[in-house]
Enzyme design. Structure first.
Site, PDB file in Angstrom:
ATOM      1  N   ARG A  76      38.727  42.905  43.938  1.00 28.08           N
ATOM      2  CA  ARG A  76      39.627  44.042  44.645  1.00 28.08           C
ATOM      3  C   ARG A  76      39.539  45.047  44.001  1.00 28.08           C
ATOM      4  O   ARG A  76      39.544  45.580  42.744  1.00 28.08           O
ATOM      5  CB  ARG A  76      40.825  43.621  44.569  1.00 28.08           C
ATOM      6  CG  ARG A  76      42.003  43.901  44.660  1.00 28.08           C
ATOM      7  CD  ARG A  76      43.443  43.536  44.391  1.00 28.08           C
ATOM      8  NE  ARG A  76      43.932  44.679  44.278  1.00 28.08           N
ATOM      9  CZ  ARG A  76      45.351  45.148  43.100  1.00 28.08           C
ATOM     10  NH1 ARG A  76      45.644  44.327  42.438  1.00 28.08           N
ATOM     11  NH2 ARG A  76      45.985  46.162  43.786  1.00 28.08           N
ATOM     12  N   HIS A 120      45.895  53.665  44.109  1.00 30.76           N
ATOM     13  CA  HIS A 120      46.675  53.110  42.627  1.00 30.76           C
ATOM     14  C   HIS A 120      46.500  53.736  41.933  1.00 30.76           C
ATOM     15  O   HIS A 120      45.617  53.997  40.929  1.00 30.76           O
ATOM     16  CB  HIS A 120      45.535  51.953  42.372  1.00 30.76           C
ATOM     17  CG  HIS A 120      45.865  50.754  41.242  1.00 30.76           C
ATOM     18  ND1 HIS A 120      45.352  48.986  41.419  1.00 30.76           N
ATOM     19  CD2 HIS A 120      45.803  50.981  39.889  1.00 30.76           C
ATOM     20  CE1 HIS A 120      45.400  48.739  39.624  1.00 30.76           C
ATOM     21  NE2 HIS A 120      46.026  49.325  39.548  1.00 30.76           N
ATOM     22  N   GLU A 165      51.641  48.011  42.775  1.00 29.87           N
ATOM     23  CA  GLU A 165      52.614  48.672  41.963  1.00 29.87           C
ATOM     24  C   GLU A 165      53.459  49.815  41.852  1.00 29.87           C
ATOM     25  O   GLU A 165      53.306  49.710  41.119  1.00 29.87           O
ATOM     26  CB  GLU A 165      52.162  47.929  40.461  1.00 29.87           C
ATOM     27  CG  GLU A 165      51.549  46.651  40.195  1.00 29.87           C
ATOM     28  CD  GLU A 165      51.206  46.645  39.006  1.00 29.87           C
ATOM     29  OE1 GLU A 165      51.473  48.100  38.007  1.00 29.87           O
ATOM     30  OE2 GLU A 165      50.855  45.576  38.331  1.00 29.87           O
ATOM     31  N   ASN A 294      51.317  40.388  41.085  1.00 30.80           N
ATOM     32  CA  ASN A 294      50.695  41.397  39.761  1.00 30.80           C
ATOM     33  C   ASN A 294      51.554  40.651  38.302  1.00 30.80           C
ATOM     34  O   ASN A 294      52.649  41.060  38.710  1.00 30.80           O
ATOM     35  CB  ASN A 294      50.452  42.411  39.143  1.00 30.80           C
ATOM     36  CG  ASN A 294      49.463  43.277  40.758  1.00 30.80           C
ATOM     37  OD1 ASN A 294      48.990  42.349  41.368  1.00 30.80           O
ATOM     38  ND2 ASN A 294      49.209  44.465  40.514  1.00 30.80           N
ATOM     39  N   TYR A 296      51.243  39.896  34.439  1.00 32.98           N
ATOM     40  CA  TYR A 296      51.268  39.737  32.972  1.00 32.98           C
ATOM     41  C   TYR A 296      52.221  39.208  31.776  1.00 32.98           C
ATOM     42  O   TYR A 296      51.471  38.020  30.954  1.00 32.98           O
ATOM     43  CB  TYR A 296      50.663  41.166  32.624  1.00 32.98           C
ATOM     44  CG  TYR A 296      49.784  41.581  33.069  1.00 32.98           C
ATOM     45  CD1 TYR A 296      48.574  41.692  32.902  1.00 32.98           C
ATOM     46  CD2 TYR A 296      50.125  42.555  34.219  1.00 32.98           C
ATOM     47  CE1 TYR A 296      47.495  42.610  33.383  1.00 32.98           C
ATOM     48  CE2 TYR A 296      48.589  43.287  34.875  1.00 32.98           C
ATOM     49  CZ  TYR A 296      47.859  42.648  34.749  1.00 32.98           C
ATOM     50  OH  TYR A 296      46.616  43.839  35.648  1.00 32.98           O
ATOM     51  N   GLU A 363      46.934  40.503  40.490  1.00 35.47           N
ATOM     52  CA  GLU A 363      46.090  40.680  39.033  1.00 35.47           C
ATOM     53  C   GLU A 363      46.973  40.230  37.807  1.00 35.47           C
ATOM     54  O   GLU A 363      47.772  39.970  37.806  1.00 35.47           O
ATOM     55  CB  GLU A 363      46.697  42.215  38.576  1.00 35.47           C
ATOM     56  CG  GLU A 363      45.488  42.808  39.728  1.00 35.47           C
ATOM     57  CD  GLU A 363      46.553  45.004  38.482  1.00 35.47           C
ATOM     58  OE1 GLU A 363      46.935  44.657  37.361  1.00 35.47           O
ATOM     59  OE2 GLU A 363      46.163  45.758  39.586  1.00 35.47           O
TER      60      GLU A 363
HETATM   61  C1  BGC Z   1      47.891  47.913  36.532  1.00 38.40           C
HETATM   62  C2  BGC Z   1      46.378  48.203  35.753  1.00 38.40           C
HETATM   63  C3  BGC Z   1      46.973  47.483  34.665  1.00 38.40           C
HETATM   64  C4  BGC Z   1      47.463  46.891  34.600  1.00 38.40           C
HETATM   65  C5  BGC Z   1      47.128  46.583  32.716  1.00 38.40           C
HETATM   66  C6  BGC Z   1      48.596  46.718  36.034  1.00 38.40           C
HETATM   67  O1  BGC Z   1      50.417  46.995  35.358  1.00 38.40           O
HETATM   68  O2  BGC Z   1      47.783  48.197  38.260  1.00 38.40           O
HETATM   69  O3  BGC Z   1      46.035  49.101  36.150  1.00 38.40           O
HETATM   70  O4  BGC Z   1      45.336  48.151  33.780  1.00 38.40           O
HETATM   71  O5  BGC Z   1      48.115  46.434  34.841  1.00 38.40           O
HETATM   72  O6  BGC Z   1      48.086  46.922  31.957  1.00 38.40           O
HETATM   73  C1  BGC Z   2      53.974  45.038  33.915  1.00 39.83           C
HETATM   74  C2  BGC Z   2      52.949  45.633  33.989  1.00 39.83           C
HETATM   75  C3  BGC Z   2      52.381  46.957  33.825  1.00 39.83           C
HETATM   76  C4  BGC Z   2      53.355  46.865  32.281  1.00 39.83           C
HETATM   77  C5  BGC Z   2      52.922  48.971  31.827  1.00 39.83           C
HETATM   78  C6  BGC Z   2      54.510  45.766  32.449  1.00 39.83           C
HETATM   79  O1  BGC Z   2      55.555  44.664  32.664  1.00 39.83           O
HETATM   80  O2  BGC Z   2      54.027  43.837  33.885  1.00 39.83           O
HETATM   81  O3  BGC Z   2      52.562  45.282  34.821  1.00 39.83           O
HETATM   82  O4  BGC Z   2      51.567  47.357  33.288  1.00 39.83           O
HETATM   83  O5  BGC Z   2      54.444  46.861  32.101  1.00 39.83           O
HETATM   84  O6  BGC Z   2      53.747  49.002  31.622  1.00 39.83           O
END
Ligand code: BGC
Ligand code: BGC
Ligand code: BGC
Length: 457
Positions: A76, A120, A165, A294, A296, A363
């Protein structure tokens, strides 16, 4: 819960143009808002810029060989708008498009499926100067750009995403200002969110018009796995507000054809939403072929116990009175809590909310302070643990009926981590920024094993 991934499950890795390409002045590319922002003192840690990044523009063939060695089934990547349509309007740049033709051909030659994201975050600077995402015109410019890329690459790319995003583009870009273009104007940020939604809808229409029927069109969101700290009505209301401002502001119009009424109420002191014109929400509710998620880390919120305004501009206009808390658990180098259950929750949420819509984890990954050892090897057991936990979450969701077709680790390579510059390393491949040499990390070797066996060993 199943212990192996279904046959045909797609394993990939992701990057984004400004974070990896470099070559910012080559072949007619014009500046994006991230060129301007990163060259503005004080905006990016250590004054880092994407001028060279990982030099993927020149090293893409080596990078595709690395992907093939890892066994990736998909890659991607995003297209740089100012590279293929300098200044954001008018004719295409043949040289800019040629780069993506070469990249895609290389991927296909190695049996790797290209997954193309149109936007992006690298808006052509000229479009920002003309008003940026708060200006409605930008959505129409995006649709033209989408059509132009689709006509150039539609014969060889099947899998498309409009935006990555939009929450970050609207609210980190125009409300908190920690991302380009760095504006701090709540009303402008809400307008930006709507025009990003509209850009998605118009862009999806333009893609359909230009692409063969087999093309699969999506949007990539970062829905917030937001939890209330307690089940008190006040904390649950804080959760509702943040869910509206981070997720339902996009999924409302995209999946259900309307902005949530509670969102309109919560932001009434900022805007009357008169920038939403008749017919816009039906354009935005364009039927999707898949949805990219996505993920995290989750968020934990409560009602604030005092009403002191926060010291920095918030990325949540209209959420005064909400306090954010660090969720419990281990943290990555971003200080983000590791909690795979948030990914499971989101996959199940969209399984219920959009029945029949295939999902991908577009992601997921983690930054750690990786350093080569004396022999140049990079051991990153924390990243392996992070990935293992999230793969298990995907397996659990698959077992509970979620239709997830693929997973993309963020990121293939260490790269330009936006406001953090090169200080945060998300790659499964280590990049030495002095020499630009690449070294597969321990997590990359481990990922290769998962891909080969379909099993999280
Ligand atoms: C974004 C990426 C970024 C990653 C880690 C995502 O929100 O799409 O570009 O590097 O998070 O912050
Ligand atoms: C989101 C990520 C994003 C980041 C940016 C987080 O809360 O999960 O996708 O890149 O915020 O600071
Ligand atoms: C953090 C997220 C958090 C959000 C809201 C982002 O910068 O990365 O974890 O949910 O801000 O504070």
């Amino acid at each position: 819960m199943p212990t192996t991934f279904p046959p045909g499950f797609v394993w990939g890795a992701a990057t984004a143009a400004y974070q990896v390409e470099g070559a910012v002045h080559e072949d007619g590319r014009t500046p994006s808002i991230w060129d301007t922002f990163s060259h503005t003192p004080g905006k990016v840690l250590n004054g880092d810029t994407g001028d060279t990044a990982t030099d993927h523009y020149h090293r893409y063939a080596e990078d595709v060989r690395l992907m093939a060695a890892l066994g990736l089934g998909a890659y991607r990547f995003s297209v740089s708008w100012p590279r293929v349509q300098p200044t954001g309007s008018g004719p295409a740049s043949p040289k800019g498009l040629d780069f993506y033709r070469r990249l895609v051909d290389e991927l296909l030659a190695h049996g790797i499926k290209p997954v193309l994201t149109l936007y992006h975050w690298d808006l052509p600077q000229e479009l920002e100067t003309a008003g940026g995402w708060p200006a409605r015109e930008t959505a129409y410019r995006f649709a033209d750009y989408a059509g132009l890329v689709a006509r150039a690459l539609g014969d060889r790319v099947e899998c498309w995403a409009t935006l990555n995003e939009p929450w970050c583009s609207a609210f980190l870009g125009y409300a908190s200002g920690v991302h380009a273009p760095g504006r701090t104007d709540d009303a402008a940020a809400l307008r930006a969110a709507h025009h990003l939604n509209l850009a998605h809808g118009l862009g999806a229409q333009a893609l359909r018009a230009a692409l063969p029927r087999r093309a699969r069109v999506a949007v990539v969101l970062n829905p917030n796995a937001v939890r209330a700290r307690t089940t008190s009505p006040a904390d649950l209301d804080a959760q509702r507000r943040i869910d509206a401002l981070s997720t339902r502001i996009f999924t409302g119009p995209m999946l259900h054809g309307a902005y949530p009424a509670d969102l309109i109420d919560d932001t009434a002191g900022i805007t009357d939403w008169s920038f939403v014109r008749d017919g816009d929400t039906s354009v935005i509710k364009h039927p999707l072929d898949w949805l990219g998620i996505n993920y995290y880390t989750p968020s934990v919120v409560s009602a604030a116990t005092d009403n002191r305004p926060s010291p920095a501009p918030s990325p949540y206009p209209g959420a005064q009175g909400v306090a954010f808390h660090q969720p419990p658990g281990p943290r990555t180098a971003m200080d983000w809590t590791v909690d795979p259950s948030g990914l499971y929750d989101l996959l199940m949420r969209f399984t219920r909310e959009a029945p029949g819509l295939p999902l991908a984890v577009s992601e997921n990954g983690a930054a750690y302070d990786d350093k080569p050892d004396g022999r140049g090897a990079v051991h990153d057991p924390d990243r392996i643990a992070y990935l293992r936990g999230h793969f298990d979450a995907v397996l659990r969701a698959l077992g509970d009926g979620a239709d997830v077709w693929g997973y993309f680790v963020w990121s293939l390579l260490d790269n330009f981590e936006w406001a953090y510059g090169y200080s945060k390393r998300f790659g499964i491949v280590y990049v030495d920024y002095a020499t630009l040499s690449r070294t597969v990390k321990g997590s990359g070797e481990w990922y290769r094993g998962v891909i080969r066996s379909g099993r999280v060993g």
